[in-house]
Design a protein around this motif. Structure first.
Motif, mmCIF file in Angstrom:
data_model
loop_
_atom_site.group_PDB
_atom_site.id
_atom_site.type_symbol
_atom_site.label_atom_id
_atom_site.label_comp_id
_atom_site.label_asym_id
_atom_site.label_seq_id
_atom_site.Cartn_x
_atom_site.Cartn_y
_atom_site.Cartn_z
ATOM 1 N N VAL A 57 4.830 -88.901 91.384
ATOM 2 C CA VAL A 57 3.794 -88.042 90.796
ATOM 3 C C VAL A 57 3.737 -86.719 91.548
ATOM 4 C CG1 VAL A 57 1.310 -87.758 90.383
ATOM 5 C CG2 VAL A 57 2.388 -89.972 89.957
ATOM 6 N N MET A 58 3.785 -86.794 92.867
ATOM 7 C CA MET A 58 3.703 -85.588 93.688
ATOM 8 C C MET A 58 4.938 -84.706 93.543
ATOM 9 S SD MET A 58 0.800 -85.411 95.005
ATOM 10 C CE MET A 58 1.162 -84.035 96.081
ATOM 11 N N ARG A 59 6.113 -85.317 93.370
ATOM 12 C CA ARG A 59 7.312 -84.501 93.152
ATOM 13 C C ARG A 59 7.213 -83.753 91.824
ATOM 14 N NH1 ARG A 59 12.099 -84.573 96.132
ATOM 15 N NH2 ARG A 59 12.546 -82.930 94.610
ATOM 16 N N ALA A 60 6.662 -84.440 90.802
ATOM 17 C CA ALA A 60 6.461 -83.770 89.516
ATOM 18 C C ALA A 60 5.460 -82.630 89.660
ATOM 19 C CB ALA A 60 5.974 -84.776 88.480
ATOM 20 N N LEU A 61 4.371 -82.881 90.382
ATOM 21 C CA LEU A 61 3.355 -81.846 90.602
ATOM 22 C C LEU A 61 3.936 -80.674 91.382
ATOM 23 C CD1 LEU A 61 0.439 -80.785 90.510
ATOM 24 C CD2 LEU A 61 -0.053 -82.169 92.539
ATOM 25 N N GLY A 62 4.730 -80.975 92.413
ATOM 26 C CA GLY A 62 5.330 -79.918 93.224
ATOM 27 C C GLY A 62 6.232 -79.019 92.407
ATOM 28 N N GLU A 63 7.072 -79.609 91.552
ATOM 29 C CA GLU A 63 7.964 -78.802 90.721
ATOM 30 C C GLU A 63 7.166 -77.933 89.758
ATOM 31 O OE1 GLU A 63 11.837 -79.134 87.753
ATOM 32 O OE2 GLU A 63 10.914 -80.962 88.522
ATOM 33 N N LEU A 64 6.111 -78.504 89.165
ATOM 34 C CA LEU A 64 5.277 -77.745 88.230
ATOM 35 C C LEU A 64 4.566 -76.590 88.921
ATOM 36 C CD1 LEU A 64 3.780 -80.703 86.175
ATOM 37 C CD2 LEU A 64 5.278 -78.918 85.274
ATOM 38 N N LEU A 65 3.987 -76.844 90.094
ATOM 39 C CA LEU A 65 3.244 -75.805 90.819
ATOM 40 C C LEU A 65 4.138 -74.620 91.188
ATOM 41 C CD1 LEU A 65 0.977 -77.895 93.231
ATOM 42 C CD2 LEU A 65 0.179 -76.321 91.463
ATOM 43 N N ILE A 234 5.273 -82.626 100.556
ATOM 44 C CA ILE A 234 5.514 -83.677 99.555
ATOM 45 C C ILE A 234 6.696 -84.556 99.948
ATOM 46 C CG2 ILE A 234 6.275 -84.079 97.179
ATOM 47 C CD1 ILE A 234 4.559 -81.662 96.349
ATOM 48 N N ASN A 235 7.762 -83.968 100.462
ATOM 49 C CA ASN A 235 8.963 -84.738 100.800
ATOM 50 C C ASN A 235 8.734 -85.709 101.955
ATOM 51 O OD1 ASN A 235 10.680 -83.793 98.814
ATOM 52 N ND2 ASN A 235 11.360 -82.050 100.026
ATOM 53 N N LYS A 236 7.702 -85.473 102.729
ATOM 54 C CA LYS A 236 7.420 -86.370 103.859
ATOM 55 C C LYS A 236 6.503 -87.527 103.471
ATOM 56 C CE LYS A 236 8.171 -82.760 107.281
ATOM 57 N NZ LYS A 236 7.550 -81.754 108.166
ATOM 58 N N ILE A 237 6.020 -87.529 102.219
ATOM 59 C CA ILE A 237 5.107 -88.585 101.782
ATOM 60 C C ILE A 237 5.734 -89.982 101.893
ATOM 61 C CG2 ILE A 237 3.945 -89.547 99.732
ATOM 62 C CD1 ILE A 237 3.120 -86.694 99.013
ATOM 63 N N ILE A 375 2.775 -86.445 82.359
ATOM 64 C CA ILE A 375 2.972 -86.040 80.961
ATOM 65 C C ILE A 375 3.274 -84.545 80.873
ATOM 66 C CG2 ILE A 375 1.829 -85.811 78.718
ATOM 67 C CD1 ILE A 375 0.301 -88.432 79.463
ATOM 68 N N CYS A 376 2.565 -83.742 81.686
ATOM 69 C CA CYS A 376 2.847 -82.294 81.725
ATOM 70 C C CYS A 376 4.282 -82.033 82.177
ATOM 71 C CB CYS A 376 1.878 -81.586 82.669
ATOM 72 S SG CYS A 376 0.223 -81.381 82.008
ATOM 73 N N HIS A 377 4.743 -82.841 83.123
ATOM 74 C CA HIS A 377 6.111 -82.663 83.611
ATOM 75 C C HIS A 377 7.121 -82.995 82.516
ATOM 76 C CE1 HIS A 377 9.784 -83.483 86.029
ATOM 77 N NE2 HIS A 377 9.334 -82.447 86.702
ATOM 78 N N LEU A 378 6.836 -84.017 81.712
ATOM 79 C CA LEU A 378 7.703 -84.346 80.589
ATOM 80 C C LEU A 378 7.740 -83.197 79.590
ATOM 81 C CD1 LEU A 378 6.661 -88.086 79.983
ATOM 82 C CD2 LEU A 378 8.886 -87.277 80.812
ATOM 83 N N ALA A 395 12.123 -82.537 90.442
ATOM 84 C CA ALA A 395 11.670 -83.912 90.616
ATOM 85 C C ALA A 395 12.819 -84.859 90.289
ATOM 86 C CB ALA A 395 10.467 -84.194 89.714
ATOM 87 N N PRO A 396 13.090 -85.863 91.128
ATOM 88 C CA PRO A 396 14.235 -86.756 90.896
ATOM 89 C C PRO A 396 13.963 -87.803 89.813
ATOM 90 C CG PRO A 396 13.035 -87.432 92.861
ATOM 91 C CD PRO A 396 12.376 -86.177 92.366
ATOM 92 N N LEU A 397 15.050 -88.292 89.215
ATOM 93 C CA LEU A 397 15.045 -89.426 88.273
ATOM 94 C C LEU A 397 14.206 -89.213 87.019
ATOM 95 C CD1 LEU A 397 14.716 -92.369 90.849
ATOM 96 C CD2 LEU A 397 16.807 -91.340 89.946
ATOM 97 N N THR A 398 13.912 -87.953 86.710
ATOM 98 C CA THR A 398 13.130 -87.682 85.500
ATOM 99 C C THR A 398 14.075 -87.560 84.303
ATOM 100 O OG1 THR A 398 13.237 -85.302 85.934
ATOM 101 C CG2 THR A 398 11.326 -86.475 86.771
ATOM 102 N N PRO A 399 13.621 -87.883 83.083
ATOM 103 C CA PRO A 399 12.261 -88.297 82.721
ATOM 104 C C PRO A 399 12.001 -89.798 82.864
ATOM 105 C CG PRO A 399 13.577 -88.073 80.743
ATOM 106 C CD PRO A 399 14.476 -87.702 81.886
#
Length: 452
Positions: A57-65, A234-237, A375-378, A395-399
């Motif tokens: 979720v955080m990787r998706a958020l990071g890419e969007l931001l 995010i990458n350290k999560i 969903i926004c990332h999709l 973000a890895p492994l999407t969608p």
């Protein structure tokens, strides 16, 4: 205009510790006792599964931001990809998430202080609110500094627990519960002593333990050099999840057989008491006090920034978008604090039921927010392929992984519906969403009449 923009006053060390603080809180220090009672040693898998889901979720958020310089929170993202209605509902829901969470934490502050001083618990709760409000009104750097030290205390405590636990394992230390050993994890009924049902029922509290991790996204508008600091945090999560959650729980279960832990007390208190530290209870009480204050501090910060963005986007009174001379949204901060103080009073009236109700509602609403991010990332991948191709933080492994995590969240909601303890809160929560959709429709009709 300069005074009407949030100031980028958070440095890398603030962002890193906010990220850590967001993943270590009351859910771990207190809620893990209840979760362990339900799941036994399999709680380790529950924290690992949910933690990895939150990382995606955080990787998706990071890419969007980082895909657009103007984004200040995920409500802006929701508006771009799902429309103003979704932004309105998500923004107010996130505000509600943190209000509910902070309500429980500010009351917890009163309970913890009462351990040392025999005074009514509302007094330290109000004092805590006043102190945190005063500090948050200064500058965003004040919030960053406060959260830095709060998080540091939590980190040092868990590091101490793990270090002590490793030493006890090596020397085969004897406690009242027996020998400290890795075998304690599985020798008391196996990995799933309460079956798969017990494992699944623990997910509500596990989800609540991770609320706040997305605070890195909320602070994006006030982060210096977000292109570097946000990906780094995010990458350290995953490492933090493995170390601070999974690692700490493994050590706890090596020292204490899970059958020795009770939901009514913190397993951390029990562990330090077992190893013979005389002031163990006082030490841990101080830590959980700072943890509760930290969560309340984060609640004030995030709710004020959400109200600021809602006001700025005309989804709330525009007065919430005004900043003081320190570039802090003071009006939004005052309103959030006022609502928190009312919540403290309500929580005091039903102290036994409040924590369970609040954590369940909070977890449900956070699942909504995390789901909207995915969903926004999709939508972003589908509608902005050129922008996505240029992303430096994909973000890895999407969608595929987005659908997997959304399915996991749906399963958690079904588990909450199945469990008697969480079912009432789950059935009540839709009232909030109905209210928001109704308010949005009313606002739209009013705007259309004004245009005519």
């Amino acid at each position: 205009m300069g005074q009407q923009e949030l100031k980028r006053g958070l440095e890398n060390r603030h962002v890193q510790l906010i990220a850590i603080g967001g993943t270590i809180g009351t859910g771990l220090f207190l809620g893990s006792g209840k979760a362990i009672q339900l799941a036994g040693p399999s709680i380790i898998f529950a924290y690992f599964i949910v933690g990895i889901a939150i990382f995606f979720v955080m990787r998706a958020l990071g890419e969007l931001l980082l895909s657009k310089a103007g984004y200040q929170s995920f409500t802006d993202i929701a508006e771009d990809y799902l429309g103003p209605r979704a932004a309105f509902v998500t923004g107010w829901t996130y505000w509600f998430c943190w209000i509910m969470t902070a309500m429980a934490d500010v009351i917890a502050v009163g309970v913890y202080v009462k351990y040392w001083f025999d005074i009514p618990q509302w007094i330290p709760a109000v004092i805590c609110l006043i102190i945190l409000l005063s500090l948050n009104l200064l500058t965003v750097k004040s919030f960053g500094e406060l959260e830095f030290w709060f998080a540091l205390i939590k980190v040092v405590t868990i590091l101490a627990l793990i270090a002590i636990g490793v030493v006890l394992l090596v020397i085969g230390f004897q406690t009242d519960a027996g020998t400290v050993s890795v075998k304690n994890i599985w020798e008391h009924g196996g990995w799933f002593p309460n079956g798969v049902s017990g494992f699944l029922l623990s997910f509500q509290m596990v989800v609540f333990a991770y609320v706040g991790v997305e605070l890195v996204g909320v602070s994006a508008a006030e982060t210096s050099n977000p292109e570097k600091n946000i990906p780094s945090a995010i990458n350290k999560i995953p490492l933090r999840i493995l170390f601070f959650y999974v690692g700490a729980l493994i050590i706890l279960l090596c020292i204490n057989p899970w059958t020795e832990l009770t939901p009514s007390e913190s397993p951390f208190v029990k562990t330090f008491a077992l190893v013979g530290i005389p002031i163990a209870a006082g030490i841990i009480n101080f830590v959980v006090l700072t943890s509760a204050a930290s969560a309340c501090n984060s609640g004030m910060f995030s709710t004020s920034r959400i109200l600021y963005n809602l006001g700025k986007n005309n989804q709330a009174p525009t007065g919430f978008a005004k900043l003081n001379k320190n570039h802090v949204p003071s009006n939004a901060l005052f309103i959030s604090t006022l609502v928190l103080s009312v919540g403290a009073l309500l929580s005091k009236l039903i102290p036994e039921q409040a924590f369970g109700i609040v954590t369940t509602i909070s977890a449900i609403c956070f699942i909504w927010v995390w789901g909207v991010i995915l969903i926004c990332h999709l939508r972003y991948k589908k509608t902005q392929p050129e922008l996505q191709a240029k992303s430096k933080f994909k973000a890895p492994l999407t969608p595929f992984i987005n659908y997997v995590v959304l399915t996991l969240f749906a399963i958690v909601l079904m588990i909450m519906l199945y469990a008697e303890e969480t079912r009432p809160a789950l059935l009540l929560t839709p009232i909030w969403f109905v209210l928001l959709f109704t308010l949005y429709a009313s606002r739209r009709r009013k705007e259309q009449r004004n245009r005519v």
